[in-house]
Enzyme design. Structure first.
Site, PDB file in Angstrom:
ATOM      1  N   ARG A 262      -7.584  81.016  59.188  1.00  0.00           N
ATOM      2  CA  ARG A 262      -6.687  81.888  59.954  1.00  0.00           C
ATOM      3  C   ARG A 262      -5.333  81.232  60.071  1.00  0.00           C
ATOM      4  O   ARG A 262      -5.245  80.084  60.506  1.00  0.00           O
ATOM      5  CB  ARG A 262      -7.225  82.058  61.387  1.00  0.00           C
ATOM      6  CG  ARG A 262      -8.351  82.963  61.513  1.00  0.00           C
ATOM      7  CD  ARG A 262      -8.527  83.483  62.925  1.00  0.00           C
ATOM      8  NE  ARG A 262      -8.367  82.544  64.022  1.00  0.00           N
ATOM      9  CZ  ARG A 262      -8.536  82.876  65.296  1.00  0.00           C
ATOM     10  NH1 ARG A 262      -8.860  84.122  65.614  1.00  0.00           N
ATOM     11  NH2 ARG A 262      -8.402  82.003  66.245  1.00  0.00           N
TER      12      ARG A 262
ATOM     13  N   THR B 260      -0.085  83.993  62.948  1.00  0.00           N
ATOM     14  CA  THR B 260      -0.300  85.442  62.825  1.00  0.00           C
ATOM     15  C   THR B 260      -1.758  85.824  63.058  1.00  0.00           C
ATOM     16  O   THR B 260      -2.075  86.989  63.264  1.00  0.00           O
ATOM     17  CB  THR B 260       0.057  85.916  61.404  1.00  0.00           C
ATOM     18  OG1 THR B 260      -0.838  85.262  60.487  1.00  0.00           O
ATOM     19  CG2 THR B 260       1.483  85.579  61.049  1.00  0.00           C
TER      20      THR B 260
ATOM     21  N   ASP C  29     -13.191  75.820  68.700  1.00  0.00           N
ATOM     22  CA  ASP C  29     -13.016  75.970  67.249  1.00  0.00           C
ATOM     23  C   ASP C  29     -14.278  75.469  66.540  1.00  0.00           C
ATOM     24  O   ASP C  29     -14.588  74.270  66.560  1.00  0.00           O
ATOM     25  CB  ASP C  29     -11.790  75.166  66.802  1.00  0.00           C
ATOM     26  CG  ASP C  29     -11.460  75.449  65.343  1.00  0.00           C
ATOM     27  OD1 ASP C  29     -10.376  75.964  65.077  1.00  0.00           O
ATOM     28  OD2 ASP C  29     -12.318  75.167  64.463  1.00  0.00           O
TER      29      ASP C  29
ATOM     30  N   ASP D 185     -13.799  72.694  63.787  1.00  0.00           N
ATOM     31  CA  ASP D 185     -13.492  71.378  64.362  1.00  0.00           C
ATOM     32  C   ASP D 185     -14.724  70.761  65.016  1.00  0.00           C
ATOM     33  O   ASP D 185     -14.956  69.558  64.915  1.00  0.00           O
ATOM     34  CB  ASP D 185     -12.372  71.518  65.414  1.00  0.00           C
ATOM     35  CG  ASP D 185     -11.012  71.724  64.759  1.00  0.00           C
ATOM     36  OD1 ASP D 185     -10.886  71.388  63.562  1.00  0.00           O
ATOM     37  OD2 ASP D 185     -10.114  72.235  65.432  1.00  0.00           O
TER      38      ASP D 185
HETATM   39  C1  PRP Z   1     -12.718  80.352  62.208  1.00  0.00           C
HETATM   40  C2  PRP Z   1     -14.121  80.912  62.061  1.00  0.00           C
HETATM   41  C3  PRP Z   1     -13.881  82.223  61.349  1.00  0.00           C
HETATM   42  C4  PRP Z   1     -12.558  82.652  61.909  1.00  0.00           C
HETATM   43  C5  PRP Z   1     -12.828  83.745  62.919  1.00  0.00           C
HETATM   44  O1  PRP Z   1     -12.279  79.781  61.044  1.00  0.00           O
HETATM   45  O2  PRP Z   1     -14.990  80.051  61.381  1.00  0.00           O
HETATM   46  O3  PRP Z   1     -13.827  82.093  59.947  1.00  0.00           O
HETATM   47  O4  PRP Z   1     -11.983  81.527  62.550  1.00  0.00           O
HETATM   48  O5  PRP Z   1     -11.645  84.263  63.379  1.00  0.00           O
HETATM   49  P1  PRP Z   1     -11.189  85.771  63.106  1.00  0.00           P
HETATM   50  O6  PRP Z   1     -12.385  86.639  63.373  1.00  0.00           O
HETATM   51  O7  PRP Z   1     -10.088  85.978  64.107  1.00  0.00           O
HETATM   52  O8  PRP Z   1     -10.702  85.859  61.713  1.00  0.00           O
HETATM   53  P2  PRP Z   1     -10.845  79.044  60.910  1.00  0.00           P
HETATM   54  O9  PRP Z   1      -9.800  80.028  60.512  1.00  0.00           O
HETATM   55  O10 PRP Z   1     -10.577  78.272  62.168  1.00  0.00           O
HETATM   56  O11 PRP Z   1     -11.058  78.104  59.667  1.00  0.00           O
HETATM   57  P3  PRP Z   1     -11.981  76.809  59.508  1.00  0.00           P
HETATM   58  O12 PRP Z   1     -13.408  77.276  59.474  1.00  0.00           O
HETATM   59  O13 PRP Z   1     -11.545  76.273  58.198  1.00  0.00           O
HETATM   60  O14 PRP Z   1     -11.748  75.891  60.677  1.00  0.00           O
HETATM   61  N1  URA Z   2     -12.429  80.677  65.425  1.00  0.00           N
HETATM   62  C1  URA Z   2     -13.158  79.770  66.100  1.00  0.00           C
HETATM   63  O1  URA Z   2     -13.642  78.780  65.542  1.00  0.00           O
HETATM   64  N2  URA Z   2     -13.338  79.985  67.417  1.00  0.00           N
HETATM   65  C2  URA Z   2     -12.838  81.033  68.058  1.00  0.00           C
HETATM   66  O2  URA Z   2     -13.057  81.177  69.276  1.00  0.00           O
HETATM   67  C3  URA Z   2     -12.065  81.962  67.320  1.00  0.00           C
HETATM   68  C4  URA Z   2     -11.889  81.768  66.000  1.00  0.00           C
END
Ligand code: PRP
Ligand code: URA
Length: 365
Positions: free
Chosen positions: A260, A264, A356, A359
């Site tokens: 994400r 945005t 997150d 993380d």
């Molecule tokens: C997190 C999660 C989803 C997304 C959900 O990933 O694992 O993929 O956010 O958010 P959304 O429904 O608003 O799209 P992130 O973008 O943090 O990436 P990562 O797994 O690489 O940390």
């Molecule tokens: N992605 C995450 O990992 N946690 C949230 O709460 C939203 C998006």
């Protein structure tokens, strides 16, 4: 036992006499007011505070006192996870535990005296839930609650399944906890994903198979030659893969890379590799979090573009906004989640959520 207690002005006097009695029994009390019988207050305010303490697990039980106990129990029962009874006699209090597994007791300060109240409270606290056939009924009450929750968020009740198994719910509470270590978090995500697989694969078709046991020949069941694919959304979806492969070792694994944009909140695609025969497979897209729904919609788009037809989305925690978004664009997709949370905050994080997921899985913060 940790008990949340509260009364309005009409119940204040009875509450004041019950509190020392409960402390003497060794109970730990959190008093949610009111603190006077001369100032009139609204009983729903007190009922809500006590009910939320019980529903969130901060207190194991709740005791509410108003004039009759009726208003308090009606208000408390509006909070999901609360099963309140008015109990102004011993029989009702006892049966409400034995058969109904109540976690909040509402008493009528203008109906019962101090001695009877003490007897009722002791009986209610000491009576265990009988389980057995009663459990099947209390589970039905829980599922009414879940259906209404979905309806009140305007969510499709048909294409959304909340997997409510107690083991899953227990483990979800641990991964929410900010003090859970990276190692524990990673293990639990795998375990929850594995447990959810029982529900997500419930409709797989079976066929008969001849088996010879050491005793005799018999007809057993085997999975039809159905092909599955699991598609984790990188990074966090990777945390669910092993838990599922342990149960379905022959499933093919595709990968979709999305993150994400923090400003945005729009998903940015950086990788996609799916099995060649994706169109013939039942596809399960994995991601612990369904927040705005942007990443899930993009992942489903990618799978569909490569020919995927029968697609399910498996998340651990979802916000109503994300479920709505996915179903508004991909109404054919079944969504399986372990928890439907309240909302998103201003940064697009799920509340209460778990922070997150990437993380927390990989210790990157
Ligand atoms: C997190 C999660 C989803 C997304 C959900 O990933 O694992 O993929 O956010 O958010 P959304 O429904 O608003 O799209 P992130 O973008 O943090 O990436 P990562 O797994 O690489 O940390
Ligand atoms: N992605 C995450 O990992 N946690 C949230 O709460 C939203 C998006």
């Amino acid at each position: 036992m940790h008990i949340a207690i509260g009364s309005d002005h009409a119940g204040y006097s009875l509450k004041s006499s019950l509190m020392p009695f409960l402390k003497e029994r060794g109970e730990i009390l959190s008093d949610f007011g009111t603190q006077s019988e001369s100032v009139s207050v609204d009983y729903p305010d007190i009922a809500l505070a006590v009910a939320e303490a019980v529903a969130s697990g901060k207190a194991e039980r709740g005791i509410l006192i108003c004039g009759s106990g009726v208003g308090m129990s009606i208000a408390a029962n509006k909070v999901p996870g609360v099963y309140a009874t008015t109990g102004n006699d011993l029989y009702t209090a006892k049966m409400s535990r034995l058969h109904n597994n109540t976690n909040v007791l509402a008493l009528g300060g203008r109906i019962i005296g101090k001695d009877l109240a003490q007897e009722i409270v002791s009986t209610w606290l000491d009576t265990p839930f009988a389980r057995g056939r009663h459990e099947q009924r209390t589970k039905k009450i829980c599922s009414i609650e879940t259906q209404s929750e979905k309806k009140s968020c305007n969510l499709s009740t048909e294409k959304l399944t909340i997997v409510e198994h107690p083991l899953i719910q227990h483990k979800i509470s641990i991964i929410r906890d900010k003090n859970t270590t990276v190692k524990e978090f990673r293990e639990l995500v795998q375990e929850i994903a594995g447990l959810m697989a029982y529900e997500t694969t419930r409709t797989l078709a079976l066929e008969d198979v001849e088996v010879e046991t050491p005793i005799t020949k018999t007809t057993g069941k085997t999975l039809q030659g159905k092909k599955l694919a699991i598609v984790p959304v990188l990074r966090a979806g990777l945390g669910m893969v092993e838990g599922i492969l342990r149960l379905i070792p022959n499933a093919k694994v595709g990968h979709v890379g999305l993150y994400r944009n923090p400003d945005t909140l729009e998903p940015v695609e950086y990788y996609c590799k799916l099995p060649n025969d994706i169109e013939e497979r039942d596809v399960f897209i994995l991601d612990p979090m369904l927040a705005t729904g942007g990443s899930a919609v993009a992942a489903i788009d990618l799978v569909k573009r490569q020919g995927g037809k029968k697609i399910s989305l498996v998340n651990l925690i979802a916000a109503p906004e994300g479920v709505q978004k996915v179903h508004s664009i991909h109404s054919d997709v079944d969504i399986y989640i372990a928890a439907l949370d309240e909302r998103l905050n201003d940064h697009g994080y799920i509340v209460p959520g778990l922070g997150d997921a990437g993380d927390r899985l990989y210790g990157t913060k």
